[in-house]
Scaffold this motif. Sequence first.
Motif, PDB file in Angstrom:
ATOM      1  N   VAL A   5       0.852  -1.054  -0.033  1.00 37.23           N
ATOM      2  CA  VAL A   5       0.010  -0.073   0.040  1.00 37.23           C
ATOM      3  C   VAL A   5       0.871   1.347  -0.110  1.00 37.23           C
ATOM      4  O   VAL A   5       1.541   1.410   1.135  1.00 37.23           O
ATOM      5  CB  VAL A   5      -1.212   0.108   1.125  1.00 37.23           C
ATOM      6  CG1 VAL A   5      -1.660   1.264   1.040  1.00 37.23           C
ATOM      7  CG2 VAL A   5      -1.895  -1.458   1.123  1.00 37.23           C
ATOM      8  N   GLU A   6       0.497   2.012  -1.079  1.00 31.78           N
ATOM      9  CA  GLU A   6       1.593   3.225  -1.208  1.00 31.78           C
ATOM     10  C   GLU A   6       0.894   4.526  -0.704  1.00 31.78           C
ATOM     11  O   GLU A   6      -0.394   4.218  -0.631  1.00 31.78           O
ATOM     12  CB  GLU A   6       1.749   3.581  -2.802  1.00 31.78           C
ATOM     13  CG  GLU A   6       2.579   2.567  -3.415  1.00 31.78           C
ATOM     14  CD  GLU A   6       1.882   1.711  -4.294  1.00 31.78           C
ATOM     15  OE1 GLU A   6       2.261   1.450  -5.338  1.00 31.78           O
ATOM     16  OE2 GLU A   6       0.585   1.919  -3.973  1.00 31.78           O
ATOM     17  N   SER A   7       1.503   5.476  -0.155  1.00 31.24           N
ATOM     18  CA  SER A   7       0.838   6.689   0.183  1.00 31.24           C
ATOM     19  C   SER A   7       1.948   7.666   0.094  1.00 31.24           C
ATOM     20  O   SER A   7       2.983   7.623  -0.274  1.00 31.24           O
ATOM     21  CB  SER A   7       0.547   6.640   1.716  1.00 31.24           C
ATOM     22  OG  SER A   7       1.727   6.679   2.410  1.00 31.24           O
ATOM     23  N   GLY A   8       1.412   9.039  -0.081  1.00 32.00           N
ATOM     24  CA  GLY A   8       2.056  10.371  -0.104  1.00 32.00           C
ATOM     25  C   GLY A   8       2.206  10.864  -1.363  1.00 32.00           C
ATOM     26  O   GLY A   8       3.059  11.992  -1.625  1.00 32.00           O
ATOM     27  N   GLY A   9       1.600  10.513  -2.448  1.00 31.64           N
ATOM     28  CA  GLY A   9       1.429  10.999  -3.623  1.00 31.64           C
ATOM     29  C   GLY A   9       0.830  12.595  -3.315  1.00 31.64           C
ATOM     30  O   GLY A   9      -0.025  12.615  -2.335  1.00 31.64           O
ATOM     31  N   GLY A  10       0.602  13.356  -4.414  1.00 33.01           N
ATOM     32  CA  GLY A  10      -0.027  14.475  -4.550  1.00 33.01           C
ATOM     33  C   GLY A  10       0.464  15.607  -5.395  1.00 33.01           C
ATOM     34  O   GLY A  10       1.253  15.234  -6.308  1.00 33.01           O
ATOM     35  N   ARG A  38       7.822   3.875 -12.011  1.00 30.41           N
ATOM     36  CA  ARG A  38       6.907   5.195 -12.465  1.00 30.41           C
ATOM     37  C   ARG A  38       6.463   4.887 -13.834  1.00 30.41           C
ATOM     38  O   ARG A  38       7.188   4.164 -14.802  1.00 30.41           O
ATOM     39  CB  ARG A  38       7.340   6.614 -12.258  1.00 30.41           C
ATOM     40  CG  ARG A  38       8.673   6.885 -12.910  1.00 30.41           C
ATOM     41  CD  ARG A  38       9.054   8.468 -12.722  1.00 30.41           C
ATOM     42  NE  ARG A  38      10.112   8.720 -13.397  1.00 30.41           N
ATOM     43  CZ  ARG A  38      10.861   9.771 -13.325  1.00 30.41           C
ATOM     44  NH1 ARG A  38      10.727  10.525 -12.010  1.00 30.41           N
ATOM     45  NH2 ARG A  38      11.896  10.301 -14.114  1.00 30.41           N
ATOM     46  N   GLN A  39       5.248   5.597 -14.087  1.00 36.61           N
ATOM     47  CA  GLN A  39       4.530   5.352 -15.366  1.00 36.61           C
ATOM     48  C   GLN A  39       3.921   6.663 -15.739  1.00 36.61           C
ATOM     49  O   GLN A  39       2.907   6.943 -15.057  1.00 36.61           O
ATOM     50  CB  GLN A  39       3.684   4.427 -15.580  1.00 36.61           C
ATOM     51  CG  GLN A  39       3.332   3.963 -17.031  1.00 36.61           C
ATOM     52  CD  GLN A  39       2.618   2.718 -17.240  1.00 36.61           C
ATOM     53  OE1 GLN A  39       2.062   2.062 -16.286  1.00 36.61           O
ATOM     54  NE2 GLN A  39       2.576   2.243 -18.568  1.00 36.61           N
ATOM     55  N   THR A  90       6.324  13.856 -13.241  1.00 39.40           N
ATOM     56  CA  THR A  90       4.921  13.605 -13.198  1.00 39.40           C
ATOM     57  C   THR A  90       4.588  12.242 -13.723  1.00 39.40           C
ATOM     58  O   THR A  90       4.830  11.908 -14.738  1.00 39.40           O
ATOM     59  CB  THR A  90       3.994  14.628 -13.834  1.00 39.40           C
ATOM     60  OG1 THR A  90       4.109  15.961 -13.237  1.00 39.40           O
ATOM     61  CG2 THR A  90       2.466  14.180 -13.847  1.00 39.40           C
ATOM     62  N   ALA A  91       3.881  11.361 -12.785  1.00 42.24           N
ATOM     63  CA  ALA A  91       3.615   9.920 -13.192  1.00 42.24           C
ATOM     64  C   ALA A  91       2.980   9.273 -12.004  1.00 42.24           C
ATOM     65  O   ALA A  91       2.778   9.823 -10.988  1.00 42.24           O
ATOM     66  CB  ALA A  91       4.904   9.270 -13.637  1.00 42.24           C
ATOM     67  N   VAL A  92       2.584   8.070 -12.211  1.00 43.82           N
ATOM     68  CA  VAL A  92       1.965   7.277 -11.134  1.00 43.82           C
ATOM     69  C   VAL A  92       3.169   6.396 -10.757  1.00 43.82           C
ATOM     70  O   VAL A  92       3.816   5.697 -11.441  1.00 43.82           O
ATOM     71  CB  VAL A  92       0.863   6.277 -11.746  1.00 43.82           C
ATOM     72  CG1 VAL A  92       0.465   5.311 -10.617  1.00 43.82           C
ATOM     73  CG2 VAL A  92      -0.457   7.114 -12.139  1.00 43.82           C
ATOM     74  N   TYR A  93       3.412   6.374  -9.634  1.00 47.50           N
ATOM     75  CA  TYR A  93       4.570   5.670  -8.870  1.00 47.50           C
ATOM     76  C   TYR A  93       3.968   4.540  -8.116  1.00 47.50           C
ATOM     77  O   TYR A  93       2.910   4.573  -7.419  1.00 47.50           O
ATOM     78  CB  TYR A  93       5.368   6.788  -7.852  1.00 47.50           C
ATOM     79  CG  TYR A  93       6.156   7.647  -8.398  1.00 47.50           C
ATOM     80  CD1 TYR A  93       5.328   8.893  -9.099  1.00 47.50           C
ATOM     81  CD2 TYR A  93       7.294   7.640  -8.469  1.00 47.50           C
ATOM     82  CE1 TYR A  93       6.216   9.730  -9.805  1.00 47.50           C
ATOM     83  CE2 TYR A  93       8.197   8.705  -9.023  1.00 47.50           C
ATOM     84  CZ  TYR A  93       7.715   9.691  -9.578  1.00 47.50           C
ATOM     85  OH  TYR A  93       8.425  10.623 -10.295  1.00 47.50           O
ATOM     86  N   TYR A  94       4.606   3.539  -8.582  1.00 51.50           N
ATOM     87  CA  TYR A  94       4.229   1.951  -8.174  1.00 51.50           C
ATOM     88  C   TYR A  94       5.629   1.500  -7.106  1.00 51.50           C
ATOM     89  O   TYR A  94       6.839   1.581  -7.590  1.00 51.50           O
ATOM     90  CB  TYR A  94       4.269   1.028  -9.296  1.00 51.50           C
ATOM     91  CG  TYR A  94       2.863   1.459 -10.170  1.00 51.50           C
ATOM     92  CD1 TYR A  94       2.969   2.081 -11.276  1.00 51.50           C
ATOM     93  CD2 TYR A  94       1.563   0.927 -10.117  1.00 51.50           C
ATOM     94  CE1 TYR A  94       2.001   2.387 -12.170  1.00 51.50           C
ATOM     95  CE2 TYR A  94       0.599   1.312 -10.840  1.00 51.50           C
ATOM     96  CZ  TYR A  94       0.871   2.335 -11.697  1.00 51.50           C
ATOM     97  OH  TYR A  94      -0.160   2.365 -12.598  1.00 51.50           O
ATOM     98  N   CYS A  95       4.820   0.891  -6.142  1.00 48.67           N
ATOM     99  CA  CYS A  95       5.795   0.245  -5.171  1.00 48.67           C
ATOM    100  C   CYS A  95       5.950  -1.308  -5.789  1.00 48.67           C
ATOM    101  O   CYS A  95       5.038  -2.009  -6.371  1.00 48.67           O
ATOM    102  CB  CYS A  95       5.331   0.093  -3.822  1.00 48.67           C
ATOM    103  SG  CYS A  95       6.412  -0.598  -2.712  1.00 48.67           S
ATOM    104  N   ASN A  96       7.118  -2.013  -5.748  1.00 56.26           N
ATOM    105  CA  ASN A  96       7.420  -3.452  -6.166  1.00 56.26           C
ATOM    106  C   ASN A  96       8.347  -4.114  -5.082  1.00 56.26           C
ATOM    107  O   ASN A  96       9.123  -3.361  -4.714  1.00 56.26           O
ATOM    108  CB  ASN A  96       8.145  -3.420  -7.499  1.00 56.26           C
ATOM    109  CG  ASN A  96       8.298  -4.726  -7.849  1.00 56.26           C
ATOM    110  OD1 ASN A  96       9.439  -5.191  -7.360  1.00 56.26           O
ATOM    111  ND2 ASN A  96       7.623  -5.400  -8.691  1.00 56.26           N
ATOM    112  N   ALA A  97       7.948  -5.241  -4.740  1.00 63.92           N
ATOM    113  CA  ALA A  97       8.720  -5.918  -3.657  1.00 63.92           C
ATOM    114  C   ALA A  97       8.850  -7.426  -4.125  1.00 63.92           C
ATOM    115  O   ALA A  97       7.973  -7.957  -4.443  1.00 63.92           O
ATOM    116  CB  ALA A  97       8.322  -5.925  -2.374  1.00 63.92           C
ATOM    117  N   GLU A  98      10.007  -7.932  -3.651  1.00 59.77           N
ATOM    118  CA  GLU A  98      10.066  -9.447  -3.863  1.00 59.77           C
ATOM    119  C   GLU A  98       9.924 -10.106  -2.484  1.00 59.77           C
ATOM    120  O   GLU A  98      10.510  -9.806  -1.555  1.00 59.77           O
ATOM    121  CB  GLU A  98      11.594  -9.834  -4.280  1.00 59.77           C
ATOM    122  CG  GLU A  98      11.681  -9.500  -5.587  1.00 59.77           C
ATOM    123  CD  GLU A  98      13.199  -9.572  -6.162  1.00 59.77           C
ATOM    124  OE1 GLU A  98      13.867  -9.763  -5.356  1.00 59.77           O
ATOM    125  OE2 GLU A  98      13.542  -9.141  -7.386  1.00 59.77           O
TER     126      GLU A  98
END
Length: 121
Positions: A5-10, A38-39, A90-98
């Motif tokens: 769960v990501e947070s902090g964008g704006g 990011r995309q 500017t983009a949508v930032y995605y978190c990824n983890a193994e």
Amino acid sequence: QVQLVESGGGLVQAGGSLRLSCAASGRIVSINTMSWYRQAPGKERELVAGISSGGSTDYADSVKGRFTISRDNAKNTVYLQMNSLKPEDTAVYYCNAEIRDSPFRGYVEVWGQGTLVTVSS
């Protein structure tokens, strides 16, 4: 089920700062590499920064010197401190983890849902 769960964008003005957070929850045995992607509209998803379980970091050339990735292993959380932001960030930032959710299985790749960062000029 493991989730991120990501947070902090704006919305922020050029030259400003934001800090993104991404927390992993669920059944977690261990977490290997954690990363931010990011995309931007009309573009492919790209790696922004990654951090290993031991703390080694890697950054895209476009963000070196401006962004800092860190993690808190006790909280299963990864952060992205973004300074000197530019409109091209500017983009949508995605978190990824193994993540390993069982001692009997290997690591699987988990993605967050994304958080939008908009940098105005």
